[in-house]
Design an enzyme around this catalytic site. Structure first.
Site, mmCIF file in Angstrom:
data_model
loop_
_atom_site.group_PDB
_atom_site.id
_atom_site.type_symbol
_atom_site.label_atom_id
_atom_site.label_comp_id
_atom_site.label_asym_id
_atom_site.label_seq_id
_atom_site.Cartn_x
_atom_site.Cartn_y
_atom_site.Cartn_z
ATOM 1 C CD GLU A 1 20.954 27.931 -10.457
ATOM 2 O OE1 GLU A 1 21.428 29.045 -10.193
ATOM 3 O OE2 GLU A 1 21.641 26.951 -10.761
ATOM 4 C CD GLU B 1 22.745 25.943 -15.142
ATOM 5 O OE1 GLU B 1 21.686 26.542 -15.435
ATOM 6 O OE2 GLU B 1 23.630 26.454 -14.420
#
Length: 800
Positions: free
Chosen positions: A416, A493
C-alpha cells in the site's frame, strides 16, 4: 588422581584448540551471556565502561513485551501501547589464539531498530532497518588468547511512532559468530536454482569465493536429506587475493520435487579445497520445483494447478513478543497447516531466517515482502527517512539472504505504498524491480496495491510488475481480465474481518461494517470491546471471509489470496479505542486458539471431514439464537435439541455454512452430518454449569533441554460435568517447578491489560494459556494451575 585429571584436561584443551586450528568454517550461537541496560548510556560503547550492575540475559530479547500497557506510551495504540525507548547490550568474550590469521564475523539476524555496534571501542557501523539481517567483520579489532573482547550494541527505538503495528525492541533475533579461513565463501555467497524436465533437473549454482591463495578448487555436491551423494562437480578457482564468481551445473536424475504436500529438501555442500584439505564449507538447502503464474489459469506448482490459500502474518509471537523462538513459529505454522493454509505473506517486512527454514520444511509458499513504505511516510518517524540512503542495500541483502529458499515464490517490494498515487511511483517501482532482478530473475516481483484503478495507479503504470497484487477490492475480481488484459493476479491481502473468540450476538442476517466508512465515527461496539465471532463483521474496506473466498475459488485466473490475517497480532486494534491493544483480524486469536471461522476454511481448504457448530449453548431462556454449522464431506446436517430434531439443512448454491434459528432451552445441542445416509461426524454443545475445575492440556509433553524449547499449555475452565464454561473469567495462578520457566501467559482477549509475563492470567471465555520454556538440563517440569473455588490441575512435562 590429580595427574590423571590434568592429563584429561590437557587432552580436552588440545582438542578444543585443534578445532579452531583446523581450516574450515565455524558457526556458533552468540546468544548467551549478554548484559542489558534499558536507557541511554552513551559511554557503554567504551572498552573501560563498567557494566557490573547490568541485567544478564540470553538473546533473542524483546524488552517492550516485558513492559506495561499504557496508552501514554509513545508507540501509541497502533503499536500496542507497550514501551519502546533506547537499550544497550554488551558481551565480554575471548577468541582462541589459534583463530588468529582467520576471519571472524558477527551476524545479526535482526535488531529493532537503529542499531549501532562497537567492538573494543571501534565503531562497526549502523543499520536503521529493524527487520534486515546484517554482518560485521570483527577481525581487525580482536584480541586473541586470554585477552578479553567487548562488543557493545545500542538499539534506539525511541523515535515514535515508527510503525502501524507492534514491533518489539531490542536484539530480537539470533546472533552468530562465524570464523572462516582467509579463503572462504562470503555471507549469502551462493545462489542455487533448478530447471526441471520430465527426466531430470539441472541444478545451477553461482558461488562467490574470496580467494587468498593459489591452487584452490570449489567442489559442489548435491546430497539427499539423509546425506547420500547425488552428484558433484569440482572447478578450479582463478586469481589470488580477489573475489571471484564460479558458475557450475549438476544433473539430478529423477528428482524428488518440493511441494506443499511433500516438501522434499536436498542440500548443496560447497567446499573450498586446497588439494584434499577443506579450507571452507558452506551448506545451502534447496528444493527442486517449478511454478508458474498464468493470466488465464492462475497458479500451478510442478505443473499442477492449485489455489494459493494464504494468510498474512506479522512477526510477533503473542505473549513472547517479537523475540523469535523456532518452536513458537512452528506451532503457528502447524495450526495454519491443519486449517489447510498453504501460503504465507510476510507482512510487511523480511521475516526471521528460521521462519523461511520452517516454511521450506513444512511446505508453505511465501510472498517475501520488503517494505511498508518508501520515501513517503505513513508514521512520523518511520523508515521513509532512511529509504533514500538505505533501500538499495536493504533490498539487496534481503534478496541475497532469501533467494535459495524454495518456499519463496514471490518478491513483494511494498505494501500500500503511497507513491502509487503520483508519478514518483513509476521511477521507484522500476528501480526496485531492477534491484531484485539483478539478483534473481526466477521469481515474479509484485507489490500490494490498495488503489485498484489501473488508470490511477502509478505503480501499475510503471509496467515493471510481473504479478498484479490487489489489497481488497473484491468487486474488481469478475472483470479483472477485461480491465487488466494479460495480467497475472494475486489477491495480496483480503478480508479484514473482525472477531473475538467466544463472543456472539444475534441475529446474523446481515453483514456489518465497523465503522461504515473512513469518515464515519465508530459507534456500533460494546462495553466488552468485543466483536461477534460469527463471520458477519468486517472493516469498511473489507469483506466477510466467505464473500471473498467464494470469488477466489470461482475464477481460475485468480491465483489465490492472502487473508488478513492468520493470527491476531499486538497493535492495530481496529475498530475499538483504548484499552483495545491487539488486532481483531485473525482467524486465530493471539494465544493460538482458533476462532470459529477457522473451521470454515478447514471445510473449504482441506479434504479432512469437518463439522463445526457455533455458538456455545449458554443463553437466557427463550432467546432466539442463530446456530451455524460449517461442514464438508457430507450431503446434509441434522440439528437436535435435547433429542428433538430441528430439521435437516444442506448448503445451497454457493453457501459455505448453514443456519437454524433456535429458541434457547438448556440442555444438549447436537449436529449430525451425513453422506449417502451414513453418519460422517457428530458434534455437541452442552449447557455448562458453574466453573468447578481446571483442566490442563499440553501441546507437547516431551521437549528438548536446549534452553529454548516450549510447551504450550491450554487451560480450560470446566463445570463439574467436564464442559467448558463459555463465560468463565476466573483468575488462574501458575506454579512452575523443575527444569524450566514460565515464558508467558495469554488468553486471546484483545483489550486485556494483564501482563504477558506475570504468573497468572484470567480465563477468557473459558480458556487461557501458559507457555513454559525448557532449561538446559534434563528432568521433569511440573506446571500447576490454581484458582479460588476451583479444583486445581497439574501437568508434567519431560525435558530431555
Amino acid at each position: 588422581m590429580r595427574k590423571k585429571f590434568l592429563s584429561v584436561l590437557t587432552i580436552l584443551m588440545i582438542s578444543l584448540l585443534a578445532a579452531y586450528a583446523q581450516p574450515g568454517r565455524k558457526v556458533e550461537s552468540f546468544n548467551t551471556n549478554w548484559k542489558f541496560y534499558l536507557g541511554d548510556e552513551g559511554d557503554a560503547k567504551n572498552l573501560a565502561y563498567n557494566d557490573g550492575e547490568w541485567r544478564q540475559l540470553t538473546l533473542p530479547h524483546d524488552w517492550s513485551i516485558e513492559g506495561k500497557f499504557d496508552e501514554k506510551n509513545p508507540t501509541g495504540q497502533a503499536g500496542g501501547g507497550l514501551p519502546a525507548g533506547i537499550g544497550w547490550y554488551r558481551k565480554t568474550f575471548t577468541i582462541p589464539q589459534t583463530a588468529q590469521g582467520k576471519n571472524v564475523f558477527i551476524d545479526f539476524d535482526g535488531v529493532y531498530c537503529n542499531s549501532e555496534v562497537w567492538i573494543n571501542g571501534h565503531s562497526l557501523g549502523k543499520r536503521p532497518n529493524g527487520y534486515i539481517s546484517f554482518q560485521y567483520d570483527l577481525t581487525p579489532y580482536l584480541n586473541y588468547g586470554a585477552q578479553k573482547n567487548i562488543i557493545a550494541v545500542k538499539v534506539d527505538n525511541s523515535a515514535q511512532p515508527n510503525s502501524r503495528w507492534y514491533t518489539g525492541s531490542g536484539i530480537y533475533r539470533n546472533v552468530w559468530l562465524t570464523t572462516t579461513s582467509k579463503s572462504y565463501i562470503p555471507q549469502w555467497g551462493t545462489f542455487v536454482t533448478a530447471k526441471v524436465n520430465t527426466a531430470n533437473a539441472i541444478v545451477s549454482m553461482q558461488t562467490q569465493v574470496v580467494v587468498n591463495q593459489k591452487g584452490l578448487h570449489l567442489k559442489a555436491s548435491v546430497l539427499t536429506p539423509s546425506g547420500q551423494l547425488v552428484n558433484s562437480i569440482t572447478t578450479a578457482l582463478e586469481g589470488n587475493d580477489s573475489l571471484t564468481t564460479v558458475n557450475q551445473n549438476i544433473v539430478v536424475g529423477q528428482p524428488k520435487l518440493w511441494s506443499v504436500n511433500n516438501p522434499y529438501l536436498y542440500k548443496v555442500v560447497f567446499q573450498v579445497l586446497a588439494g584434499k584439505q577443506v579450507i571452507d564449507k558452506y551448506v545451502t538447502p534447496i528444493g527442486i520445483r517449478s511454478f508458474n503464474f498464468d493470466a488465464d489459469k492462475g497458479f500451478s506448482l510442478n505443473g499442477e494447478r492449485m489455489k494459493i490459500k494464504g494468510v498474512c502474518m506479522h512477526h510477533d509471537l503473542g505473549a513472547l513478543g517479537a523475540a523469535i523462538n523456532a518452536r513458537a513459529m512452528e506451532r503457528q505454522l502447524e495450526i495454519l497447516k491443519a486449517m489447510g493454509c498453504n501460503a504465507i505473506r510476510t507482512s510487511h517486512n523480511p521475516p526471521a531466517p528460521e521462519y523461511l527454514d520452517l516454511c521450506d520444511r513444512m511446505g508453505f509458499i511465501v510472498m517475501d515482502e520488503a517494505f511498508d513504505m518508501w520515501a513517503k511516510k505513513k508514521n512520523k518517524q518511520d523508515y521513509y527517512q532512511y529509504f533514500p540512503a538505505w533501500h538499495k542495500r536493504d533490498l539487496e541483502d534481503q534478496v541475497k539472504r532469501d533467494r535459495n529458499h524454495p518456499s519463496v515464490m514471490m518478491w513483494s517490494i511494498g505494501n500500500e505504498i503511497r507513491e502509487q498515487f503520483d508519478s514518483t511511483g513509476i521511477t521507484l517501482t522500476r528501480e526496485l524491480v531492477k534491484i531484485v532482478k539483478d539478483l534473481d530473475t526466477t521469481r515474479p516481483v509484485t507489490t500490494a496495491l490498495s488503489e485498484a484503478d489501473g488508470k490511477k495507479n502509478f505503480l501499475y503504470k510503471s509496467g515493471a510488475l510481473d504479478l498484479l497484487g490487489f489489497n481488497y477490492h473484491p468487486e474488481t475480481y469478475a472483470d479483472f481480465p477485461k480491465n487488466y488484459p494479460g495480467e497475472k493476479f494475486i489477491a495480496a491481502e483480503t478480508i479484514s474481518g473482525y472477531a473475538t473468540r467466544g463472543y456472539y450476538d444475534t441475529p446474523t442476517d446481515s453483514t456489518r461494517h465497523w465503522p461504515t466508512s473512513s469518515k464515519a465515527k465508530f459507534t456500533q461496539g460494546n462495553s466488552q470491546f468485543a466483536v461477534p465471532a460469527y463471520d458477519n463483521v468486517a472493516a469498511y474496506w473489507g469483506s466477510t471471509h466467505e464473500e471473498t473466498w467464494k470469488l477466489i475459488k470461482k475464477y481460475d485466473y485468480l491465483s489465490g489470496e492472502f487473508v488478513w490475517s492468520g493470527f491476531d497480532f499486538i497493535g492495530e486494534p481496529v475498530p475499538y479505542p483504548w484499552p483495545a491493544r491487539s488486532s481483531y483480524y485473525g482467524i486465530i486469536d493471539l494465544a493460538g486458539f482458533p476462532k470459529d471461522v477457522y473451521y470454515m476454511y478447514q471445510s473449504e481448504w482441506t479434504d479432512k471431514p469437518v463439522l463445526h457448530l457455533l455458538p456455545h449453548w449458554n443463553w437466557e431462556a427463550g432467546k432466539t439464537v442463530d446456530v451455524w454449522a460449517y461442514y464438508n464431506n457430507a450431503d446434509e446436517v441434522e440439528l437436535f435439541l435435547n433429542g428433538r430434531s430441528l430439521g435437516t439443512r444442506s448448503k445451497q448454491g454457493e453457501e459455505l455454512h448453514i443456519v437454524w434459528k433456535v429458541p434457547f432451552e438448556p440442555g444438549v445441542l447436537k449436529a449430525v452430518s451425513r453422506k449417502d445416509g451414513k453418519v460422517v461426524l457428530t458434534e455437541e454443545k452442552h449447557t455448562a454449569g458453574k466453573p468447578a475445575k481446571i483442566e490442563l492440556v499440553a501441546d507437547r509433553k516431551l521437549i528438548k533441554s536446549d534452553g529454548k524449547d516450549l510447551s504450550f499449555i491450554t487451560v480450560r475452565v470446566l463445570d463439574a460435568a467436564g464442559n467448558i464454561v463459555p463465560d468463565a473469567d476466573n483468575l488462574v495462578n501458575f506454579t512452575i517447578k523443575g527444569k524450566g520457566i514460565l515464558a508467558g501467559v495469554d488468553n486471546g482477549a484483545q483489550a486485556s491489560m494483564e501482563s504477558f509475563k506475570e504468573p497468572q492470567r484470567k480465563a477468557f471465555h473459558g480458556l487461557c494459556l501458559a507457555i513454559v520454556q525448557a532449561s538446559k538440563s534434563a528432568g521433569l517440569l511440573t506446571v500447576t494451575a490454581q484458582s479460588e473455588g476451583l479444583l486445581p490441575a497439574t501437568v508434567v512435562i519431560r525435558v530431555k
